[in-house]
Design an enzyme around this catalytic site. Structure first.
Site, PDB file in Angstrom:
ATOM      1  N   ASP A  31      53.956  55.614  33.381  1.00  0.00           N
ATOM      2  CA  ASP A  31      53.443  54.811  34.499  1.00  0.00           C
ATOM      3  C   ASP A  31      53.330  55.663  35.761  1.00  0.00           C
ATOM      4  N   ALA A  83      48.186  49.941  31.531  1.00  0.00           N
ATOM      5  CA  ALA A  83      47.968  50.548  32.857  1.00  0.00           C
ATOM      6  C   ALA A  83      46.603  50.176  33.391  1.00  0.00           C
ATOM      7  N   THR A 130      41.268  41.303  29.337  1.00  0.00           N
ATOM      8  CA  THR A 130      41.319  40.041  30.054  1.00  0.00           C
ATOM      9  C   THR A 130      40.186  39.113  29.640  1.00  0.00           C
ATOM     10  N   ASP A 131      40.387  37.820  29.858  1.00  0.00           N
ATOM     11  CA  ASP A 131      39.293  36.867  29.602  1.00  0.00           C
ATOM     12  C   ASP A 131      38.185  36.993  30.657  1.00  0.00           C
ATOM     13  N   GLU A 132      38.478  37.684  31.770  1.00  0.00           N
ATOM     14  CA  GLU A 132      37.476  37.765  32.855  1.00  0.00           C
ATOM     15  C   GLU A 132      36.229  38.547  32.449  1.00  0.00           C
ATOM     16  N   TYR A 155      36.714  44.345  39.341  1.00  0.00           N
ATOM     17  CA  TYR A 155      37.834  44.385  38.387  1.00  0.00           C
ATOM     18  C   TYR A 155      37.339  44.083  36.976  1.00  0.00           C
ATOM     19  N   ALA A 157      34.379  44.058  35.726  1.00  0.00           N
ATOM     20  CA  ALA A 157      33.400  45.029  35.221  1.00  0.00           C
ATOM     21  C   ALA A 157      34.108  46.285  34.728  1.00  0.00           C
ATOM     22  N   LYS A 159      37.182  46.425  33.541  1.00  0.00           N
ATOM     23  CA  LYS A 159      37.881  46.104  32.293  1.00  0.00           C
ATOM     24  C   LYS A 159      36.879  45.996  31.135  1.00  0.00           C
ATOM     25  N   LYS A 194      49.469  37.812  43.447  1.00  0.00           N
ATOM     26  CA  LYS A 194      48.780  36.863  42.575  1.00  0.00           C
ATOM     27  C   LYS A 194      49.190  35.436  42.953  1.00  0.00           C
ATOM     28  N   ARG A 219      41.754  28.018  35.948  1.00  0.00           N
ATOM     29  CA  ARG A 219      42.242  29.142  35.157  1.00  0.00           C
ATOM     30  C   ARG A 219      43.065  28.567  34.003  1.00  0.00           C
ATOM     31  N   ASP A 291      36.644  31.231  50.837  1.00  0.00           N
ATOM     32  CA  ASP A 291      36.660  31.514  49.404  1.00  0.00           C
ATOM     33  C   ASP A 291      36.607  33.017  49.120  1.00  0.00           C
ATOM     34  N   GLY A 294      32.191  35.801  45.293  1.00  0.00           N
ATOM     35  CA  GLY A 294      31.852  35.813  43.858  1.00  0.00           C
ATOM     36  C   GLY A 294      32.903  35.136  42.982  1.00  0.00           C
ATOM     37  N   HIS A 295      33.663  34.220  43.546  1.00  0.00           N
ATOM     38  CA  HIS A 295      34.808  33.596  42.858  1.00  0.00           C
ATOM     39  C   HIS A 295      34.382  32.891  41.559  1.00  0.00           C
TER      40      HIS A 295
HETATM   41  P1  NAD Z   1      50.266  45.118  37.274  1.00  0.00           P
HETATM   42  O1  NAD Z   1      49.333  45.419  38.387  1.00  0.00           O
HETATM   43  O2  NAD Z   1      51.475  44.281  37.523  1.00  0.00           O
HETATM   44  O3  NAD Z   1      50.804  46.496  36.632  1.00  0.00           O
HETATM   45  C1  NAD Z   1      49.967  47.591  36.400  1.00  0.00           C
HETATM   46  C2  NAD Z   1      50.853  48.792  36.077  1.00  0.00           C
HETATM   47  O4  NAD Z   1      49.990  49.898  35.786  1.00  0.00           O
HETATM   48  C3  NAD Z   1      51.746  49.235  37.248  1.00  0.00           C
HETATM   49  O5  NAD Z   1      53.040  49.528  36.781  1.00  0.00           O
HETATM   50  C4  NAD Z   1      51.065  50.497  37.776  1.00  0.00           C
HETATM   51  O6  NAD Z   1      51.961  51.409  38.379  1.00  0.00           O
HETATM   52  C5  NAD Z   1      50.450  51.062  36.507  1.00  0.00           C
HETATM   53  N1  NAD Z   1      49.291  51.928  36.762  1.00  0.00           N
HETATM   54  C6  NAD Z   1      48.224  51.664  37.565  1.00  0.00           C
HETATM   55  N2  NAD Z   1      47.381  52.710  37.569  1.00  0.00           N
HETATM   56  C7  NAD Z   1      47.904  53.650  36.725  1.00  0.00           C
HETATM   57  C8  NAD Z   1      47.485  54.935  36.298  1.00  0.00           C
HETATM   58  N3  NAD Z   1      46.351  55.476  36.751  1.00  0.00           N
HETATM   59  N4  NAD Z   1      48.247  55.617  35.420  1.00  0.00           N
HETATM   60  C9  NAD Z   1      49.415  55.081  34.959  1.00  0.00           C
HETATM   61  N5  NAD Z   1      49.873  53.868  35.348  1.00  0.00           N
HETATM   62  C10 NAD Z   1      49.125  53.154  36.205  1.00  0.00           C
HETATM   63  O7  NAD Z   1      49.358  44.500  36.126  1.00  0.00           O
HETATM   64  P2  NAD Z   1      49.670  43.348  35.067  1.00  0.00           P
HETATM   65  O8  NAD Z   1      49.383  42.040  35.675  1.00  0.00           O
HETATM   66  O9  NAD Z   1      50.975  43.619  34.449  1.00  0.00           O
HETATM   67  O10 NAD Z   1      48.501  43.636  34.005  1.00  0.00           O
HETATM   68  C11 NAD Z   1      48.703  44.579  32.953  1.00  0.00           C
HETATM   69  C12 NAD Z   1      47.443  44.638  32.104  1.00  0.00           C
HETATM   70  O11 NAD Z   1      47.135  43.334  31.592  1.00  0.00           O
HETATM   71  C13 NAD Z   1      46.203  45.098  32.875  1.00  0.00           C
HETATM   72  O12 NAD Z   1      45.446  45.912  32.015  1.00  0.00           O
HETATM   73  C14 NAD Z   1      45.459  43.797  33.154  1.00  0.00           C
HETATM   74  O13 NAD Z   1      44.071  44.032  33.255  1.00  0.00           O
HETATM   75  C15 NAD Z   1      45.800  42.988  31.921  1.00  0.00           C
HETATM   76  N6  NAD Z   1      45.798  41.523  32.079  1.00  0.00           N
HETATM   77  C16 NAD Z   1      46.517  40.944  33.088  1.00  0.00           C
HETATM   78  C17 NAD Z   1      46.570  39.555  33.162  1.00  0.00           C
HETATM   79  C18 NAD Z   1      47.363  38.869  34.255  1.00  0.00           C
HETATM   80  O14 NAD Z   1      47.282  37.653  34.368  1.00  0.00           O
HETATM   81  N7  NAD Z   1      48.163  39.568  35.032  1.00  0.00           N
HETATM   82  C19 NAD Z   1      45.879  38.775  32.232  1.00  0.00           C
HETATM   83  C20 NAD Z   1      45.137  39.419  31.229  1.00  0.00           C
HETATM   84  C21 NAD Z   1      45.129  40.794  31.154  1.00  0.00           C
HETATM   85  O1  DAU Z   2      42.195  35.747  33.813  1.00  0.00           O
HETATM   86  C1  DAU Z   2      43.020  36.874  33.665  1.00  0.00           C
HETATM   87  C2  DAU Z   2      43.169  37.563  35.014  1.00  0.00           C
HETATM   88  O2  DAU Z   2      44.025  36.737  35.795  1.00  0.00           O
HETATM   89  C3  DAU Z   2      43.739  38.962  34.899  1.00  0.00           C
HETATM   90  O3  DAU Z   2      42.827  39.768  34.202  1.00  0.00           O
HETATM   91  C4  DAU Z   2      43.991  39.566  36.294  1.00  0.00           C
HETATM   92  O4  DAU Z   2      44.634  40.822  36.173  1.00  0.00           O
HETATM   93  C5  DAU Z   2      44.899  38.620  37.064  1.00  0.00           C
HETATM   94  O5  DAU Z   2      45.049  39.097  38.387  1.00  0.00           O
HETATM   95  C6  DAU Z   2      44.314  37.207  37.088  1.00  0.00           C
HETATM   96  O6  DAU Z   2      43.116  37.164  37.906  1.00  0.00           O
HETATM   97  P1  DAU Z   2      42.834  35.933  38.912  1.00  0.00           P
HETATM   98  O7  DAU Z   2      41.898  36.356  39.952  1.00  0.00           O
HETATM   99  O8  DAU Z   2      42.504  34.699  38.131  1.00  0.00           O
HETATM  100  O9  DAU Z   2      44.343  35.743  39.494  1.00  0.00           O
HETATM  101  P2  DAU Z   2      44.888  35.407  40.961  1.00  0.00           P
HETATM  102  O10 DAU Z   2      46.335  35.067  40.818  1.00  0.00           O
HETATM  103  O11 DAU Z   2      44.482  36.425  41.953  1.00  0.00           O
HETATM  104  O12 DAU Z   2      44.100  34.057  41.323  1.00  0.00           O
HETATM  105  C7  DAU Z   2      44.204  32.895  40.530  1.00  0.00           C
HETATM  106  C8  DAU Z   2      43.299  31.845  41.149  1.00  0.00           C
HETATM  107  O13 DAU Z   2      43.853  31.438  42.406  1.00  0.00           O
HETATM  108  C9  DAU Z   2      41.894  32.346  41.469  1.00  0.00           C
HETATM  109  O14 DAU Z   2      40.969  31.287  41.254  1.00  0.00           O
HETATM  110  C10 DAU Z   2      41.957  32.694  42.952  1.00  0.00           C
HETATM  111  C11 DAU Z   2      42.956  31.701  43.496  1.00  0.00           C
HETATM  112  N1  DAU Z   2      43.800  32.139  44.623  1.00  0.00           N
HETATM  113  C12 DAU Z   2      44.429  33.353  44.540  1.00  0.00           C
HETATM  114  C13 DAU Z   2      45.260  33.792  45.543  1.00  0.00           C
HETATM  115  C14 DAU Z   2      45.937  35.149  45.476  1.00  0.00           C
HETATM  116  C15 DAU Z   2      44.011  31.301  45.699  1.00  0.00           C
HETATM  117  O15 DAU Z   2      43.438  30.186  45.776  1.00  0.00           O
HETATM  118  N2  DAU Z   2      44.833  31.736  46.709  1.00  0.00           N
HETATM  119  C16 DAU Z   2      45.471  32.943  46.678  1.00  0.00           C
HETATM  120  O16 DAU Z   2      46.219  33.298  47.636  1.00  0.00           O
END
Ligand code: NAD
Ligand code: DAU
Length: 355
Positions: A31, A83, A130-132, A155, A157, A159, A194, A219, A291, A294-295
């Site tokens: 990491d 990562a 991700t589902d995005e 983001y 794009a 992924k 988040k 979501r 908002d 592009g939400h």
């Molecule tokens: P996060 O941002 O909490 O953690 C990302 C980790 O990657 C961190 O520890 C960071 O230090 C490390 N990292 C970033 N750039 C790096 C690099 N260049 N080299 C090595 N390490 C690096 O993310 P998360 O929410 O734990 O998501 C993890 C994975 O799951 C991501 O690929 C994300 O796209 C995917 N994902 C997340 C969600 C979600 O809801 N959080 C949902 C679906 C998929």
């Molecule tokens: O769907 C999977 C994705 O979910 C992952 O691939 C991403 O890594 C992860 O960050 C997450 O993306 P979202 O954009 O859906 O998550 P976020 O928590 O940023 O936002 C969730 C929803 O809430 C989204 O519709 C935006 C809204 N939001 C977010 C924040 C931070 C708010 O209304 N207020 C806020 O302050």
């Protein structure tokens, strides 16, 4: 080798493997420790296994030489690639890092994986996506594994691009690669940028809770350890080249999530006992704000394939998952403070100053 193992899902995954599976081997957490990576997320695992079954390497996935030498030195059998730059709002402000890590970084990992795999009988590359990547849905319908990609933020794009590279390396070079596309995760150790952790922490501190737009974006929410169990099953059982969707089957509007958190807090830490709230209720902190550009309106995942083929199922529903999550943040104020006072602030200042 788990890349991004100091982040939210990666650290939960490492803990899950040590505590909930029959795994007898070693895990190397590779990491870069960006603002989102926190080595303290794995203090308990370090205490038990550091330098025996758990190893930490501070490194960038864009550093081909270091990735390759780590694969060789530790005789790695599988890369699980978490990562990434993961936050959509940041990708709108600062897309460059998303291109570098999510696209170039995945490319270097694949290159190193192909070379290293030549000396191995079994080697797997599992890519966390991700589902995005599927875009945005109207009021009805679901994302299937066969849904065409239609990413709409920097983001998603980036992924989508990395997923295409992983598939290309499987088809072209025969790399044993698998991909999972998961919906929104929540649970312990999620960085407070988040929606769910940010809402919990702002509410505890009596600060405004921001809801983007009309709050009706949808979501699909999954408790993080349910994501981890699905990934583990895929690593063990999925055929090379397979993709599986993973989801909570729990669609919720953002406003409902925020209100559910407020109500959970009212029962676990009543606002009348919280000195930051004075005579307000948690719900009084909710503010509708501008908002996100592009939400995406609605995500909803169909995960029948992994249920039928690999026998996976979720063990948390939203009501017990959110209770566990709110409790965890209430009981881990030191973790919150360490994040707020740490390098994170310096990183934000350096990277966002001119945006
Ligand atoms: P996060 O941002 O909490 O953690 C990302 C980790 O990657 C961190 O520890 C960071 O230090 C490390 N990292 C970033 N750039 C790096 C690099 N260049 N080299 C090595 N390490 C690096 O993310 P998360 O929410 O734990 O998501 C993890 C994975 O799951 C991501 O690929 C994300 O796209 C995917 N994902 C997340 C969600 C979600 O809801 N959080 C949902 C679906 C998929
Ligand atoms: O769907 C999977 C994705 O979910 C992952 O691939 C991403 O890594 C992860 O960050 C997450 O993306 P979202 O954009 O859906 O998550 P976020 O928590 O940023 O936002 C969730 C929803 O809430 C989204 O519709 C935006 C809204 N939001 C977010 C924040 C931070 C708010 O209304 N207020 C806020 O302050």
């Amino acid at each position: 080798m788990v890349t991004g193992g100091a982040g939210f899902i990666g650290s939960n995954f490492i803990r899950y493997v040590f505590e909930n599976t029959d795994f007898k081997g070693r895990i190397v957490n590779y990491d870069k420790l960006t603002y989102a990576g926190n080595i303290k997320n794995l203090d308990d695992i370090s205490d038990r296994y550091l330098n025996s079954r758990y190893f930490f390497i501070k490194g960038d996935i864009c550093d081909y030489k270091k990735v390759f030498s780590t694969l060789e030195e530790y005789d790695i059998d599988a890369i699980i690639n978490f990562a990434a730059e993961s936050h959509v709002d940041r990708s709108i402000l600062l897309p460059e890092d998303f291109i570098k890590t999510n696209i170039n970084g995945t490319f270097f990992l694949l290159e190193a994986g192909v070379k290293h795999s030549k000396s191995k009988k079994h080697f797997r590359f599992h890519h966390i996506s991700t589902d995005e990547v599927y875009g945005s849905l109207g009021k009805t319908g679901y994302f299937y594994e066969t849904t065409p990609y239609s990413p709409r933020s920097p983001y998603s794009a980036s992924k989508a691009s990395s997923d295409h590279l992983v598939r290309a390396y499987h088809h072209t070079y025969g790399l044993d690669a698998t991909i999972s596309n998961c919906s929104n995760n929540y649970g312990p150790y999620q960085f407070p940028e988040k929606l769910i952790p940010l809402t919990i922490i702002n509410a505890i501190e009596g600060k405004d809770i921001s809801v983007y737009g009309d709050g009706k974006n949808v979501r699909d929410w999954l408790y993080v350890t349910d994501h981890c169990s699905a990934i583990w099953l895929m690593i063990k059982k999925a055929r090379a080249g397979e993709t599986y969707n993973i989801g909570g089957e729990c669609e919720m509007e953002n406003i409902k999530i925020v209100k559910a958190i407020c109500s959970e807090l009212e029962s676990l830490y009543p606002s009348k006992n919280n000195p930051f709230l004075k005579d307000k209720k948690y719900e009084d902190l909710i503010r509708f704000v501008k908002d996100r550009p592009g939400h995406d309106r609605r995500y909803a995942i169909n995960c029948d394939k992994i249920k039928k083929e690999l026998g996976w199922k979720q063990s948390y529903d939203f009501s017990n998952g959110i209770k566990e999550t709110v409790k965890w943040y209430l009981n881990n104020k030191d973790w919150i403070e360490s994040i707020k006072s740490g390098d994170y602030k310096k990183w934000i200042k350096k990277n966002y100053n001119n945006r």
